[in-house]
Design a protein around this motif. Structure first.
Motif, PDB file in Angstrom:
ATOM      1  N   GLU A  77      12.423  -8.610   5.424  1.00  0.00           N
ATOM      2  CA  GLU A  77      11.345  -8.193   6.324  1.00  0.00           C
ATOM      3  C   GLU A  77      11.046  -6.704   6.203  1.00  0.00           C
ATOM      4  OE1 GLU A  77      11.156 -10.259  10.293  1.00  0.00           O
ATOM      5  OE2 GLU A  77      13.160 -10.894   9.641  1.00  0.00           O
ATOM      6  N   ALA A  78      12.065  -5.903   5.916  1.00  0.00           N
ATOM      7  CA  ALA A  78      11.851  -4.465   5.747  1.00  0.00           C
ATOM      8  C   ALA A  78      10.931  -4.200   4.556  1.00  0.00           C
ATOM      9  CB  ALA A  78      13.183  -3.741   5.582  1.00  0.00           C
ATOM     10  N   ALA A  79      11.100  -4.966   3.494  1.00  0.00           N
ATOM     11  CA  ALA A  79      10.236  -4.798   2.317  1.00  0.00           C
ATOM     12  C   ALA A  79       8.782  -5.123   2.652  1.00  0.00           C
ATOM     13  CB  ALA A  79      10.732  -5.673   1.172  1.00  0.00           C
ATOM     14  N   ILE A  80       8.588  -6.128   3.492  1.00  0.00           N
ATOM     15  CA  ILE A  80       7.229  -6.462   3.932  1.00  0.00           C
ATOM     16  C   ILE A  80       6.645  -5.300   4.724  1.00  0.00           C
ATOM     17  CG2 ILE A  80       5.841  -7.997   5.381  1.00  0.00           C
ATOM     18  CD1 ILE A  80       7.929 -10.203   4.762  1.00  0.00           C
ATOM     19  N   ALA A  81       7.431  -4.743   5.631  1.00  0.00           N
ATOM     20  CA  ALA A  81       6.963  -3.631   6.465  1.00  0.00           C
ATOM     21  C   ALA A  81       6.610  -2.416   5.617  1.00  0.00           C
ATOM     22  CB  ALA A  81       8.019  -3.266   7.501  1.00  0.00           C
ATOM     23  N   VAL A  82       7.470  -2.085   4.655  1.00  0.00           N
ATOM     24  CA  VAL A  82       7.208  -0.926   3.789  1.00  0.00           C
ATOM     25  C   VAL A  82       5.932  -1.151   2.989  1.00  0.00           C
ATOM     26  CG1 VAL A  82       8.047   0.350   1.764  1.00  0.00           C
ATOM     27  CG2 VAL A  82       9.592  -0.156   3.668  1.00  0.00           C
ATOM     28  N   ARG A  83       5.789  -2.334   2.437  1.00  0.00           N
ATOM     29  CA  ARG A  83       4.591  -2.661   1.655  1.00  0.00           C
ATOM     30  C   ARG A  83       3.335  -2.481   2.498  1.00  0.00           C
ATOM     31  NH1 ARG A  83       4.173  -8.427  -1.429  1.00  0.00           N
ATOM     32  NH2 ARG A  83       5.673  -7.487  -2.843  1.00  0.00           N
ATOM     33  N   GLU A  84       3.380  -2.954   3.732  1.00  0.00           N
ATOM     34  CA  GLU A  84       2.214  -2.854   4.613  1.00  0.00           C
ATOM     35  C   GLU A  84       1.898  -1.414   5.003  1.00  0.00           C
ATOM     36  OE1 GLU A  84      -0.097  -5.265   5.398  1.00  0.00           O
ATOM     37  OE2 GLU A  84       1.057  -6.018   3.716  1.00  0.00           O
ATOM     38  N   VAL A  85       2.931  -0.643   5.317  1.00  0.00           N
ATOM     39  CA  VAL A  85       2.715   0.760   5.682  1.00  0.00           C
ATOM     40  C   VAL A  85       2.100   1.511   4.511  1.00  0.00           C
ATOM     41  CG1 VAL A  85       3.884   2.935   6.232  1.00  0.00           C
ATOM     42  CG2 VAL A  85       4.449   0.861   7.489  1.00  0.00           C
ATOM     43  N   LEU A  86       2.641   1.297   3.314  1.00  0.00           N
ATOM     44  CA  LEU A  86       2.104   1.981   2.141  1.00  0.00           C
ATOM     45  C   LEU A  86       0.679   1.532   1.838  1.00  0.00           C
ATOM     46  CD1 LEU A  86       5.222   2.058  -0.169  1.00  0.00           C
ATOM     47  CD2 LEU A  86       4.185   3.975   1.074  1.00  0.00           C
ATOM     48  N   ARG A  87       0.396   0.250   2.004  1.00  0.00           N
ATOM     49  CA  ARG A  87      -0.951  -0.261   1.758  1.00  0.00           C
ATOM     50  C   ARG A  87      -1.945   0.320   2.768  1.00  0.00           C
ATOM     51  NH1 ARG A  87       0.014  -5.354   1.734  1.00  0.00           N
ATOM     52  NH2 ARG A  87       0.398  -5.406  -0.474  1.00  0.00           N
ATOM     53  N   ALA A  88      -1.523   0.408   4.014  1.00  0.00           N
ATOM     54  CA  ALA A  88      -2.429   0.875   5.061  1.00  0.00           C
ATOM     55  C   ALA A  88      -2.601   2.388   5.077  1.00  0.00           C
ATOM     56  CB  ALA A  88      -1.925   0.400   6.427  1.00  0.00           C
ATOM     57  N   HIS A  89      -1.536   3.134   4.714  1.00  0.00           N
ATOM     58  CA  HIS A  89      -1.575   4.582   4.902  1.00  0.00           C
ATOM     59  C   HIS A  89      -1.335   5.397   3.635  1.00  0.00           C
ATOM     60  CE1 HIS A  89      -1.815   3.785   9.161  1.00  0.00           C
ATOM     61  NE2 HIS A  89      -0.785   2.979   9.043  1.00  0.00           N
ATOM     62  N   GLY A  90      -0.960   4.754   2.551  1.00  0.00           N
ATOM     63  CA  GLY A  90      -0.831   5.396   1.253  1.00  0.00           C
ATOM     64  C   GLY A  90      -0.004   6.663   1.232  1.00  0.00           C
ATOM     65  N   ASP A  91      -0.569   7.701   0.609  1.00  0.00           N
ATOM     66  CA  ASP A  91       0.136   8.966   0.432  1.00  0.00           C
ATOM     67  C   ASP A  91       0.550   9.601   1.756  1.00  0.00           C
ATOM     68  OD1 ASP A  91      -0.041   8.766  -2.292  1.00  0.00           O
ATOM     69  OD2 ASP A  91      -1.729  10.142  -2.486  1.00  0.00           O
ATOM     70  N   ALA A  92      -0.255   9.406   2.789  1.00  0.00           N
ATOM     71  CA  ALA A  92       0.086   9.996   4.087  1.00  0.00           C
ATOM     72  C   ALA A  92       1.420   9.442   4.595  1.00  0.00           C
ATOM     73  CB  ALA A  92      -1.016   9.733   5.103  1.00  0.00           C
ATOM     74  N   ALA A  93       1.646   8.150   4.403  1.00  0.00           N
ATOM     75  CA  ALA A  93       2.911   7.545   4.844  1.00  0.00           C
ATOM     76  C   ALA A  93       4.080   8.124   4.063  1.00  0.00           C
ATOM     77  CB  ALA A  93       2.864   6.031   4.680  1.00  0.00           C
ATOM     78  N   VAL A  94       3.902   8.279   2.750  1.00  0.00           N
ATOM     79  CA  VAL A  94       4.968   8.842   1.920  1.00  0.00           C
ATOM     80  C   VAL A  94       5.250  10.281   2.334  1.00  0.00           C
ATOM     81  CG1 VAL A  94       5.617   9.486  -0.441  1.00  0.00           C
ATOM     82  CG2 VAL A  94       4.464   7.305  -0.006  1.00  0.00           C
ATOM     83  N   THR A  95       4.211  11.048   2.595  1.00  0.00           N
ATOM     84  CA  THR A  95       4.357  12.442   3.009  1.00  0.00           C
ATOM     85  C   THR A  95       5.118  12.544   4.327  1.00  0.00           C
ATOM     86  OG1 THR A  95       2.326  13.036   1.874  1.00  0.00           O
ATOM     87  CG2 THR A  95       3.093  14.554   3.576  1.00  0.00           C
ATOM     88  N   HIS A  96       4.753  11.708   5.294  1.00  0.00           N
ATOM     89  CA  HIS A  96       5.438  11.733   6.593  1.00  0.00           C
ATOM     90  C   HIS A  96       6.889  11.279   6.462  1.00  0.00           C
ATOM     91  CE1 HIS A  96       2.079  12.946   9.009  1.00  0.00           C
ATOM     92  NE2 HIS A  96       1.322  11.983   8.502  1.00  0.00           N
ATOM     93  N   PHE A  97       7.125  10.269   5.628  1.00  0.00           N
ATOM     94  CA  PHE A  97       8.495   9.805   5.421  1.00  0.00           C
ATOM     95  C   PHE A  97       9.342  10.919   4.809  1.00  0.00           C
ATOM     96  CE2 PHE A  97      11.936   7.895   3.016  1.00  0.00           C
ATOM     97  CZ  PHE A  97      12.514   7.095   3.978  1.00  0.00           C
ATOM     98  N   ALA A  98       8.800  11.600   3.802  1.00  0.00           N
ATOM     99  CA  ALA A  98       9.541  12.697   3.157  1.00  0.00           C
ATOM    100  C   ALA A  98       9.819  13.814   4.155  1.00  0.00           C
ATOM    101  CB  ALA A  98       8.752  13.224   1.965  1.00  0.00           C
ATOM    102  N   ALA A  99       8.853  14.115   5.009  1.00  0.00           N
ATOM    103  CA  ALA A  99       9.051  15.166   6.012  1.00  0.00           C
ATOM    104  C   ALA A  99      10.156  14.779   6.988  1.00  0.00           C
ATOM    105  CB  ALA A  99       7.742  15.434   6.760  1.00  0.00           C
TER     106      ALA A  99
END
Length: 119
Positions: A77-99
């Motif tokens: 289920e975590a993989a589904i959630a990550v896929r959806e977050v990345l699909r919906a928010h793209g680079d912004a999600a990665v940037t916030h996660f890294a921060a």
């Protein structure tokens, strides 16, 4: 691929697919889902759900005989959630996660190790 929001039966089907040795048939999933149920699910109901999960990219389907066998296309289920977050928010999600990860030294180190181990 379409946006993924799992209903209760879809979630139950995915849990069976994660728990059993792949690939799995509709009949095998149906058998597991009907264990202990007062009102058994119909074969066609489970078949339709599995077909829709395939359309959503969560199950892979391969022909076998007159039907299909299925394998989970995502690990959990975590993989589904990550896929959806990345699909919906793209680079912004990665940037916030890294921060966020940079604020926690243990998380940052774990992330670094995981990236080094990935193919």
């Amino acid at each position: 691929m379409v946006a993924v929001a799992l209903g209760a039966l879809e979630g139950a089907v995915m849990r069976v697919c994660w728990e059993v040795q792949p690939p799995v048939t509709v009949r095998a999933v149906l058998g597991r889902l009907n264990e202990g149920r007062d009102q058994p699910l119909a074969y066609t109901t489970v078949m339709t759900v599995m077909s829709r999960l395939t359309e959503k990219g969560l199950l892979d389907r391969a022909p076998q005989g007159r039907g299909y066998v299925y394998t989970a296309a995502v690990a959990d289920e975590a993989a589904i959630a990550v896929r959806e977050v990345l699909r919906a928010h793209g680079d912004a999600a990665v940037t916030h996660f890294a921060a966020e990860a940079s604020l926690d030294p243990q998380l940052r180190d774990r992330l670094r190790r995981l990236l080094e181990q990935s193919p």
